[in-house]
Design a protein around this motif. Structure first.
Motif, PDB file in Angstrom:
ATOM      1  N   LEU A   1      -6.837   7.014  -2.682  1.00 27.84           N
ATOM      2  CA  LEU A   1      -7.557   8.266  -2.937  1.00 27.84           C
ATOM      3  C   LEU A   1      -6.443   9.191  -3.057  1.00 27.84           C
ATOM      4  O   LEU A   1      -5.563   9.215  -2.555  1.00 27.84           O
TER       5      LEU A   1
ATOM      6  N   LYS B   1      -4.815  -4.545  -1.951  1.00 27.75           N
ATOM      7  CA  LYS B   1      -6.142  -4.663  -0.977  1.00 27.75           C
ATOM      8  C   LYS B   1      -6.341  -3.237  -0.553  1.00 27.75           C
ATOM      9  O   LYS B   1      -5.779  -2.240  -0.613  1.00 27.75           O
ATOM     10  N   GLY B   2      -7.863  -2.917  -0.635  1.00 22.86           N
ATOM     11  CA  GLY B   2      -8.389  -1.498  -0.438  1.00 22.86           C
ATOM     12  C   GLY B   2      -8.534  -0.894  -1.755  1.00 22.86           C
ATOM     13  O   GLY B   2      -8.559  -1.210  -2.815  1.00 22.86           O
ATOM     14  N   TYR B   3      -8.408   0.678  -1.446  1.00 26.98           N
ATOM     15  CA  TYR B   3      -8.033   1.561  -2.552  1.00 26.98           C
ATOM     16  C   TYR B   3      -7.435   2.684  -2.172  1.00 26.98           C
ATOM     17  O   TYR B   3      -6.934   2.827  -0.929  1.00 26.98           O
TER      18      TYR B   3
ATOM     19  N   HIS C   1      -4.587   4.537 -12.689  1.00 28.15           N
ATOM     20  CA  HIS C   1      -5.011   3.204 -12.550  1.00 28.15           C
ATOM     21  C   HIS C   1      -3.949   2.186 -13.222  1.00 28.15           C
ATOM     22  O   HIS C   1      -3.548   1.251 -12.787  1.00 28.15           O
TER      23      HIS C   1
ATOM     24  N   GLN D   1       0.952  -1.264   0.015  1.00 33.47           N
ATOM     25  CA  GLN D   1      -0.011  -0.069   0.073  1.00 33.47           C
ATOM     26  C   GLN D   1       0.891   1.438  -0.158  1.00 33.47           C
ATOM     27  O   GLN D   1       0.436   2.188  -0.744  1.00 33.47           O
TER      28      GLN D   1
ATOM     29  N   ASP E   1      -9.871   8.056  -7.180  1.00 32.04           N
ATOM     30  CA  ASP E   1     -10.335   7.140  -6.345  1.00 32.04           C
ATOM     31  C   ASP E   1     -10.259   5.698  -7.210  1.00 32.04           C
ATOM     32  O   ASP E   1     -10.989   5.466  -8.217  1.00 32.04           O
ATOM     33  N   SER E   2      -9.419   4.939  -6.749  1.00 36.53           N
ATOM     34  CA  SER E   2      -9.012   3.571  -7.637  1.00 36.53           C
ATOM     35  C   SER E   2     -10.470   2.761  -7.303  1.00 36.53           C
ATOM     36  O   SER E   2     -10.662   1.855  -8.172  1.00 36.53           O
ATOM     37  N   SER E   3     -11.260   3.053  -6.475  1.00 38.33           N
ATOM     38  CA  SER E   3     -12.463   2.023  -6.330  1.00 38.33           C
ATOM     39  C   SER E   3     -13.838   2.594  -7.125  1.00 38.33           C
ATOM     40  O   SER E   3     -14.741   1.978  -7.105  1.00 38.33           O
ATOM     41  N   ASN E   4     -13.383   3.868  -7.498  1.00 37.48           N
ATOM     42  CA  ASN E   4     -14.595   4.760  -8.529  1.00 37.48           C
ATOM     43  C   ASN E   4     -15.817   4.978  -7.652  1.00 37.48           C
ATOM     44  O   ASN E   4     -16.928   4.811  -8.008  1.00 37.48           O
ATOM     45  N   LYS E   5     -15.652   4.893  -6.155  1.00 31.72           N
ATOM     46  CA  LYS E   5     -16.900   5.059  -5.314  1.00 31.72           C
ATOM     47  C   LYS E   5     -17.183   6.569  -4.993  1.00 31.72           C
ATOM     48  O   LYS E   5     -18.332   7.080  -4.461  1.00 31.72           O
TER      49      LYS E   5
END
Length: 599
Positions: free
Chosen positions: A240, A236-238, A225, A54, A251-255
């Protein structure tokens, strides 16, 4: 069957059961402790590995965004360093577009001005050089218009005066260098893509240093990305990227695109673990110059999945280890218990008087050695019983001889001293020396010392040999050698003198002038090795064999004292592995060898 009954009958007086139970408890506690420690260590290693991954991802993202920020700053700085280009940019931002285009045409037709001095061409080239750029915007604070470059599209000019939009107010208020694209600018340019972030740099007139506009570069997040994919596809995780006011730039999770991160306040003073939607591991890296912060967020539950399988592996391995750790010692202990009980059974047989019983155990471990020693003890005990009666008879004879020989030593010393002084007065010095040696020799023989050492015995030999050296003058010499380290080792009294006497009586040749005897004592391993070597008459092979056989045969009544006395006393004192050996050749000489243990 109660626990008390089990304890009294199977544990209390059973050493091996106690050993097995103790070992089992220790093994179980040890294996469980090691299993817990191993699980803890491996789980912490997995967490550290995820945190390192991470952190690496956060650092790569920060470096990427910082590189883009540095690129935008270099666009402006390079423009400032080029004076014609800087002047062109100032004219462009301080006049309306038509006036600028008219001036460009006049300058282009009227002089040799390079096309590279055009600010529009300069930024178009920057757009083409970097595929990650979505838009480049040049905002004129003086004329309130926005010139927009778009990747793969035509450039456009938009009016943004304060009567029609809030863009001038927004441009004047924004101070952050890295932020989200302004909503009014989005609407003006019809750009609805939320996965963009903006890097802003003011443009000043190089003559007056007055702010004349803004440079805004909109970057796509596709490059970020790709950076994350190259680091770890299983991250693991994301990740920001947040602006100074908590807006989500990436945001790597696109949320969370297009809004403020709801847990931005919890990240102001982050710890390693922070409670967001759920407890999560946090890694932050702030860039003060750009005003943005890169945050890595890995939920604990998601990280725990990476080492959940460890528990399913460690528990069966621990159970198997406990089973093996108890089973193998149990088999060995039961075997030792049977062999120990067998030894006890034979001991009880001997206790009842059965001296013929022998333990049959061919193994060479400790119990086997105990069995062998027990059998040897019984053999020695049997031999001892056979010898005891003969020893009692010899003891009685020795006591009788001792009574007969009990003469006052002081009387003998005084008498010998009178004779020695008489010899000196008559000039017979050799006789006086012989009497002195005899007196000291006799004193050593009858003197009662608690410990008789090798040095004492060799001194007695020297005194005895000195008598005969004087007696035979130039016909006889001797030599005695020993290591000083062994001179204090205890030895049986009168163990060497009878052997020297045997040479004087039977081996010395009075017709020769080179009679010689050599005594050498040294330590060899755990034994003391003494050699008495002479060059006397020697012993014929047949007679030598007869002497050796007589040394091994039982003693008969009235037999002479010499060699047998020494050999028997050595074997009785130290055991049958020690004693005396004789080597001899006629007309060459004889060698007597004595060995006994150091301790």
């Amino acid at each position: 069957m109660s626990l008390v009954y089990l304890y009294r009958n199977y544990i209390k007086n059973n050493m091996f059961t106690k050993m097995l139970l103790s070992f089992s408890v220790i093994a179980i506690i040890t294996i469980l402790s090691l299993s817990y420690w191993m699980y803890h260590f491996l789980s912490q290693s997995a967490i550290r590995s995820e945190m390192n991954t991470q952190r690496e991802a956060v650092e790569q993202v920060e470096r990427y965004v910082n590189q883009k920020y540095a690129n935008v700053q270099s666009y402006v700085n390079d423009m400032y360093r080029n004076n014609p280009l800087s002047d062109d940019a100032s004219f462009f931002l301080m006049n309306n577009f038509n006036e600028y285009m008219a001036k460009r045409i006049d300058r282009f037709t009227g002089s040799n001005v390079s096309h590279s001095e055009s600010v529009l061409a300069y930024f178009k080239q920057r757009l083409e050089d970097d595929a990650d750029i979505e838009n480049i915007l040049l905002y004129s604070a003086e004329k309130q218009y926005v010139y927009v470059y778009k990747q793969g599209s035509m450039n456009r000019l938009y009016q943004a005066n304060s009567t029609h939009s809030f863009i001038p107010d927004a441009m004047a208020l924004e101070t952050q260098s890295v932020t989200l694209p302004n909503e009014w600018v989005r609407k003006l340019t019809h750009n609805e893509d939320r996965s963009l972030y903006a890097i802003r740099s003011p443009i000043n007139d190089m003559r007056t240093y007055k702010n004349i506009g803004q440079l805004l570069v909109y970057y796509r997040t596709d490059g970020l990305h790709k950076v994350l994919e190259t680091i770890s596809p299983q991250l693991k995780g994301y990740i920001l990227v947040l602006s100074a006011d908590g807006q989500v730039l990436f945001d790597s999770s696109n949320k969370y695109y297009g809004k403020r991160y709801p847990y931005a306040d919890e990240l102001l003073n982050p710890k390693e673990v922070v409670d967001l939607e759920e407890e999560s591991y946090i890694t932050t890296l702030a860039r003060n110059q750009g005003g943005y912060t890169v945050v890595g967020i890995a939920p604990k539950a998601e990280v725990a999945k990476s080492y959940k399988g460890l528990l399913n592996t460690i528990i069966p391995l621990a159970l198997i280890s406990i089973f093996v750790a108890i089973l193998v010692p149990a088999i060995l202990i039961v075997n030792y218990s049977k062999r120990t009980n067998n030894i006890i059974r034979f001991m009880r047989k001997v206790e009842t008087g059965d001296l013929v019983a022998r333990i049959q155990d061919p193994r060479e471990d400790q119990l086997g050695q105990i069995s062998h020693s027990f059998n040897e003890m019984l053999d020695e005990l049997t031999r001892y019983i056979d010898r005891v009666y003969k020893a009692e008879i010899n003891q009685k004879n020795a006591e009788l001889s001792a009574l007969q020989a009990r003469i006052d030593p002081h009387f003998l010393y005084n008498t010998l001293e009178v004779i020695r002084m008489r010899a000196y007065s008559q000039g017979a010095t050799d006789v006086a020396e012989m009497i002195y040696s005899l007196s000291v020799l006799f004193k050593n023989m009858v003197q009662k010392k608690r410990i008789h050492t090798l040095k004492d015995e060799l001194e007695a030999c020297r005194l005895y040999l000195e008598l005969f050296r004087i007696r035979y003058k130039d016909k006889f010499t001797y030599e005695i050698d020993w290591d000083e380290e062994i001179e204090d080792i205890e030895i049986i009294k009168m163990s060497l003198q009878p052997l020297i006497e045997n040479y004087i009586v039977h081996g010395l040749r009075s017709d020769r002038y080179d009679n010689y005897i050599h005594i050498k004592a040294e330590e060899r391993g755990d034994r003391i090795h003494i050699e008495i070597q002479d060059n006397g008459k020697g012993i014929a092979e047949e007679k030598l064999n007869s002497i050796l056989n007589r040394l091994q045969a039982p003693e008969s009544s009235g037999e002479s004292f010499g060699l047998r006395s020494v050999n028997d006393r050595l074997k009785l004192t130290y055991g049958n592995d020690y004693g005396m050996d004789i080597q001899s050749k006629p007309d060459i000489g004889t060698t007597l060898i004595i060995e006994f243990p150091v301790t």
